[in-house]
Design a protein around this motif. Structure first.
Motif, PDB file in Angstrom:
ATOM      1  N   CYS A  91     -30.967  30.188   7.298  1.00 53.42           N
ATOM      2  CA  CYS A  91     -29.545  30.474   7.505  1.00 53.42           C
ATOM      3  C   CYS A  91     -28.824  29.232   8.022  1.00 53.42           C
ATOM      4  CB  CYS A  91     -29.388  31.636   8.486  1.00 53.42           C
ATOM      5  SG  CYS A  91     -29.826  33.255   7.817  1.00 53.42           S
ATOM      6  N   ALA A  92     -29.427  28.546   8.999  1.00 51.59           N
ATOM      7  CA  ALA A  92     -28.825  27.317   9.509  1.00 51.59           C
ATOM      8  C   ALA A  92     -28.696  26.274   8.412  1.00 51.59           C
ATOM      9  CB  ALA A  92     -29.664  26.774  10.670  1.00 51.59           C
ATOM     10  N   ARG A  93     -29.637  26.252   7.501  1.00 56.81           N
ATOM     11  CA  ARG A  93     -29.612  25.285   6.396  1.00 56.81           C
ATOM     12  C   ARG A  93     -28.395  25.507   5.502  1.00 56.81           C
ATOM     13  NH1 ARG A  93     -33.941  22.335   5.021  1.00 56.81           N
ATOM     14  NH2 ARG A  93     -34.001  21.304   2.986  1.00 56.81           N
ATOM     15  N   LEU A  94     -28.002  26.766   5.336  1.00 57.68           N
ATOM     16  CA  LEU A  94     -26.907  27.132   4.428  1.00 57.68           C
ATOM     17  C   LEU A  94     -25.553  27.229   5.131  1.00 57.68           C
ATOM     18  CD1 LEU A  94     -28.730  30.019   2.511  1.00 57.68           C
ATOM     19  CD2 LEU A  94     -28.274  27.709   1.626  1.00 57.68           C
ATOM     20  N   GLY A  95     -25.520  27.142   6.455  1.00 58.66           N
ATOM     21  CA  GLY A  95     -24.279  27.407   7.172  1.00 58.66           C
ATOM     22  C   GLY A  95     -23.983  28.888   7.280  1.00 58.66           C
ATOM     23  N   VAL A  96     -25.002  29.721   7.046  1.00 54.64           N
ATOM     24  CA  VAL A  96     -24.894  31.173   7.199  1.00 54.64           C
ATOM     25  C   VAL A  96     -25.166  31.518   8.662  1.00 54.64           C
ATOM     26  CG1 VAL A  96     -25.997  33.368   6.596  1.00 54.64           C
ATOM     27  CG2 VAL A  96     -25.497  31.677   4.812  1.00 54.64           C
ATOM     28  N   VAL A  97     -24.419  32.454   9.208  1.00 54.71           N
ATOM     29  CA  VAL A  97     -24.547  32.842  10.614  1.00 54.71           C
ATOM     30  C   VAL A  97     -25.614  33.927  10.729  1.00 54.71           C
ATOM     31  CG1 VAL A  97     -23.332  33.735  12.633  1.00 54.71           C
ATOM     32  CG2 VAL A  97     -22.105  32.320  10.954  1.00 54.71           C
ATOM     33  N   HIS A  98     -26.671  33.656  11.478  1.00 48.96           N
ATOM     34  CA  HIS A  98     -27.697  34.691  11.632  1.00 48.96           C
ATOM     35  C   HIS A  98     -27.499  35.475  12.925  1.00 48.96           C
ATOM     36  CE1 HIS A  98     -30.095  32.450  14.615  1.00 48.96           C
ATOM     37  NE2 HIS A  98     -30.169  31.404  13.795  1.00 48.96           N
ATOM     38  N   SER A  99     -27.922  36.718  12.880  1.00 45.72           N
ATOM     39  CA  SER A  99     -27.924  37.573  14.064  1.00 45.72           C
ATOM     40  C   SER A  99     -29.280  38.251  14.125  1.00 45.72           C
ATOM     41  CB  SER A  99     -26.805  38.619  13.995  1.00 45.72           C
ATOM     42  OG  SER A  99     -26.801  39.404  15.169  1.00 45.72           O
ATOM     43  N   ARG A 148     -19.149  22.039  10.499  1.00 48.95           N
ATOM     44  CA  ARG A 148     -18.456  21.487  11.653  1.00 48.95           C
ATOM     45  C   ARG A 148     -19.239  21.820  12.927  1.00 48.95           C
ATOM     46  NH1 ARG A 148     -12.717  24.054  11.736  1.00 48.95           N
ATOM     47  NH2 ARG A 148     -14.078  25.894  11.649  1.00 48.95           N
ATOM     48  N   ALA A 149     -19.142  20.959  13.914  1.00 51.21           N
ATOM     49  CA  ALA A 149     -19.866  21.187  15.162  1.00 51.21           C
ATOM     50  C   ALA A 149     -19.495  22.529  15.791  1.00 51.21           C
ATOM     51  CB  ALA A 149     -19.590  20.054  16.147  1.00 51.21           C
ATOM     52  N   GLN A 150     -18.231  22.952  15.642  1.00 48.04           N
ATOM     53  CA  GLN A 150     -17.795  24.200  16.265  1.00 48.04           C
ATOM     54  C   GLN A 150     -18.099  25.430  15.428  1.00 48.04           C
ATOM     55  OE1 GLN A 150     -15.775  21.728  15.217  1.00 48.04           O
ATOM     56  NE2 GLN A 150     -13.711  22.439  14.736  1.00 48.04           N
ATOM     57  N   ASP A 151     -18.617  25.268  14.217  1.00 45.58           N
ATOM     58  CA  ASP A 151     -18.931  26.425  13.389  1.00 45.58           C
ATOM     59  C   ASP A 151     -20.064  27.236  14.008  1.00 45.58           C
ATOM     60  OD1 ASP A 151     -16.984  25.837  11.565  1.00 45.58           O
ATOM     61  OD2 ASP A 151     -18.330  24.962  10.069  1.00 45.58           O
ATOM     62  N   PRO A 152     -19.993  28.581  13.925  1.00 41.77           N
ATOM     63  CA  PRO A 152     -21.038  29.409  14.527  1.00 41.77           C
ATOM     64  C   PRO A 152     -22.399  29.170  13.876  1.00 41.77           C
ATOM     65  CG  PRO A 152     -19.104  30.735  13.993  1.00 41.77           C
ATOM     66  CD  PRO A 152     -18.913  29.403  13.331  1.00 41.77           C
ATOM     67  N   LEU A 153     -23.410  29.055  14.710  1.00 45.61           N
ATOM     68  CA  LEU A 153     -24.789  29.016  14.238  1.00 45.61           C
ATOM     69  C   LEU A 153     -25.367  30.422  14.213  1.00 45.61           C
ATOM     70  CD1 LEU A 153     -27.391  27.334  13.534  1.00 45.61           C
ATOM     71  CD2 LEU A 153     -27.870  27.350  16.006  1.00 45.61           C
ATOM     72  N   TYR A 154     -25.096  31.169  15.282  1.00 46.24           N
ATOM     73  CA  TYR A 154     -25.617  32.542  15.338  1.00 46.24           C
ATOM     74  C   TYR A 154     -24.776  33.406  16.251  1.00 46.24           C
ATOM     75  CZ  TYR A 154     -28.150  31.191  19.714  1.00 46.24           C
ATOM     76  OH  TYR A 154     -28.503  30.759  20.967  1.00 46.24           O
ATOM     77  N   ILE A 155     -24.973  34.708  16.090  1.00 45.65           N
ATOM     78  CA  ILE A 155     -24.447  35.723  17.008  1.00 45.65           C
ATOM     79  C   ILE A 155     -25.661  36.395  17.628  1.00 45.65           C
ATOM     80  CG2 ILE A 155     -23.081  37.831  17.246  1.00 45.65           C
ATOM     81  CD1 ILE A 155     -21.761  37.066  14.527  1.00 45.65           C
ATOM     82  N   LEU A 156     -25.707  36.422  18.943  1.00 43.31           N
ATOM     83  CA  LEU A 156     -26.838  37.066  19.623  1.00 43.31           C
ATOM     84  C   LEU A 156     -26.294  38.119  20.574  1.00 43.31           C
ATOM     85  CD1 LEU A 156     -29.841  37.279  20.203  1.00 43.31           C
ATOM     86  CD2 LEU A 156     -29.592  35.441  21.873  1.00 43.31           C
ATOM     87  N   TYR A 157     -26.730  39.331  20.360  1.00 39.60           N
ATOM     88  CA  TYR A 157     -26.245  40.434  21.183  1.00 39.60           C
ATOM     89  C   TYR A 157     -27.035  40.509  22.478  1.00 39.60           C
ATOM     90  CZ  TYR A 157     -23.371  41.716  17.277  1.00 39.60           C
ATOM     91  OH  TYR A 157     -22.417  41.680  16.293  1.00 39.60           O
TER      92      TYR A 157
END
Length: 621
Positions: free
Chosen positions: A126-134, A226-235
């Protein structure tokens, strides 16, 4: 330079400090600005890919044959090692599979998996693609999974057919089906790893076979973000009723983790680093997956428990087998090991440990537990403190900076980049030694949360009680030497007949009592005193059957603190209810003490534990 010099630099000129730290990463566009106060963004004009930094760059630098991911699964008997080159190939092809299934930059993907290599491949892909993982703990109940699906609206759900919890095999597919049925937002597909312990019946076109999709995928390249783009959402771990989605940025997080590996943990590239946690917790994100790999360390992925898979010596044997230099776990794990092996005979049976230090975090490390394991290991045992919101340690003894002045009961001193203040309810600083609200001055350093997912009001509230400060929600105190003591959540400061008492302080006394290996203290309602301490405790393996230790515990609290702090009841239980991250569910214990119905647990395993405690109450043990 020593700790004091580096700390002063970090708070006097944070922009210069963190810009220098940023040079440890490979950037597609190196930032010209360290911090933008108007947007509260670190490295706002920087672009990079964190997967490339964690995996590909080590291969390109000639370290492709070094161990990167070591999978140890005593519950299934599997043990596998992936080099950095092999990890790159697995991650690139997993990314191709995710992209082919319809996920693109900015989309969300939920990873609901056990501790298997495919889970790490998925996060990095997901990080490779710029996809946000949770990531959601594998085995979380269907209602809890459904809440997270509705909140982050994933396009895909990545999972496995089952998880293995000790001797039990837990089917995931029925929980996935129920969660998707409950959720208003529907993922396009669930891609399922079929595990031989319990394969699942898949229902196309929604269900897809991981193996088939992976085999047909083309490897995907890294996508700069971008540096500010989300990498992940963690609940958050679920000690409250509604999950809170902490959003982690990419650039600041990468810089902070890379800095922390050498400076806090003293880890050197090429060494083995083991965070004995779960990828569903922030420790798993930061120090199973991203931190060690960014630093070029081999990281251990452990599917098992500290005891019972097969015994309380499994940690020490893995440390020996892979020459682990840094071990990081929760105090709960050490308490469980101590309860099962009080004389540390299984530790003594292991020769040649190359362990440099043991780090503890996740909950308060009582001095008795810390001193026991330090004596048995004959290595530094370092308590440290941080939160899901922070993403990396905020209070620690920084081993890599030469710090060695540890104090039992303290989590250490402020980590460079963090400015702490202990404030009363009106926001005024309190004298050293006085317990009050533990806060961190703004701006928070890189790596800390910059938002809550779809919850601007909730994020603002974290800074609303004390202007200019982040309210940690913990109570704490400082000593004149800068040691910070975290005493527990502020809602665990109880008022007994007008006296403010810390349940953490009471727990420290109870934990030191003979035959008590784990405990929790909560405030129960009392008609006369308003609130009064209630003790729940687990006794050791050598404790006498049916023995009443309540009087001993009560006398210890009276003598060490005050008769005012004496517990109303001491309840002996087999286990304490915990989140998957190991935090004790004190809200459940408070509900039981007050005669209320606890909220539904997150995992199947919790149900039996809670039922046993309800059965034990109000019998004093």
């Amino acid at each position: 330079m020593d700790y004091q010099t580096i700390y002063r630099r970090s708070v006097e000129d944070p922009s210069a400090f963190w810009m220098e730290a940023a040079r440890s990463l490979d950037w597609d566009d190196f930032p010209e600005t360290a911090y933008a106060p108007e947007t509260d963004i670190w490295f706002p004009d920087g672009r990079l890919n964190l997967c490339r930094n964690a995996v590909d760059r080590h291969v390109s630098e000639g370290h492709g044959d070094r161990p990167a991911l070591i999978y140890e699964s005593p519950v299934t008997g599997r043990s596998e090692t992936y080099s950095f080159a092999e990890l790159r190939d697995q991650v690139a092809q997993t990314a191709g599979m995710i992209a082919a299934a319809g996920a693109a930059r900015g989309d969300r993907v939920i990873i609901y998996m056990p501790m298997i290599p495919e889970a790490v491949f998925a996060m990095l892909a997901c990080a490779r693609l710029g996809v946000v993982h949770s990531v959601v703990f594998g085995g979380f109940s269907a209602p809890e999974l459904a809440k997270r699906i509705d909140d982050c609206e994933p396009v895909l759900l990545l999972s496995a057919s089952c998880g293995v919890e000790g001797s039990r095999v837990i089917a995931y597919k029925p929980m996935i089906d129920e969660a998707v049925a409950r959720a208003r937002s529907k993922p396009r597909h669930a891609i399922i790893v079929q595990r031989p312990e319990l394969p699942a019946d898949l229902t196309p076109p929604f269900d897809l076979s991981w193996e088939e999709q992976f085999d047909g995928a083309a490897p995907a390249d890294c996508v700069p973000v971008r540096a500010q783009d989300p990498l992940y959402i963690l609940y958050t771990s679920g000690t409250t009723g509604k999950p809170k989605g902490v959003v982690r940025d990419t650039g600041g997080y990468g810089v902070a983790l890379q800095w922390s590996m050498g400076n806090i943990y003293g880890a050197r590239p090429g060494e083995a680093f083991w965070a004995a946690s779960d990828i569903g917790w922030v420790v798993g994100h930061s120090y199973i997956v991203y931190g060690p790999l960014l630093n070029g360390n081999a990281t251990i992925l452990f599917e098992g428990k500290p005891v019972g898979t097969p015994d309380a010596g499994i940690f020490w044997r893995i440390v020996e087998r892979h020459a682990v230099r840094t071990l990081f776990t929760a105090p709960t794990a050490i308490r469980a090991i101590r309860a099962s092996d009080p004389d540390a005979k299984l530790l003594d049976a292991v020769d040649g440990l190359q362990l440099r230090a043991l780090f503890l975090a996740g909950e308060r490390a009582d001095p008795d537990t810390l001193e026991w394991i330090a004596a048995k290991l004959d290595r530094p045992v370092i308590d440290h403190w941080w939160q899901t919101e922070l993403g990396w340690p905020a209070i620690a003894t920084c081993l890599g900076l030469g710090e060695g002045d540890m104090l039992a009961g303290s989590a250490g001193r402020a980590v460079p980049g963090y400015g702490f203040a202990v404030l009363d309810d009106d926001g005024a600083p309190v004298p050293n030694g006085e317990v009050a609200n533990l806060t961190i001055e703004r701006p928070l350093p890189p790596g800390c949360f910059r938002a809550l997912w779809k919850n601007e009001a909730g994020y603002a509230a974290c800074f609303g009680d004390f202007p200019g400060h982040y309210a940690t929600g913990d109570a704490g105190k400082c000593d004149p030497d800068g040691h910070i003591h975290v005493m527990g959540r502020t809602d665990d400061i109880i008022n007994v007949a007008g006296h403010r008492l810390s349940t953490g302080q009471i727990e420290e006394v109870v934990a030191a009592c003979e035959q008590v290996v784990e405990c929790a203290v909560v405030g129960g309602r009392d008609a006369v005193k308003g609130t009064i301490p209630i003790v729940f405790y687990v006794s050791g393996a050598e404790a006498a059957e049916g023995q009443d230790y309540g009087w001993m515990i009560s006398q210890a609290v009276r003598g060490a603190i005050s008769p005012i702090a004496a517990p109303k009841a001491c309840v002996r239980v087999e286990k304490l209810p915990k989140t998957r991250s190991g935090k004790i569910l004190r809200n459940v214990l408070r509900a039981i003490a007050d005669g209320e119905t606890p909220r539904p647990p997150e995992t199947i395993e919790d149900i039996a534990v809670i039922d046993d405690i309800i059965a034990a109450w109000p019998r004093k043990a």
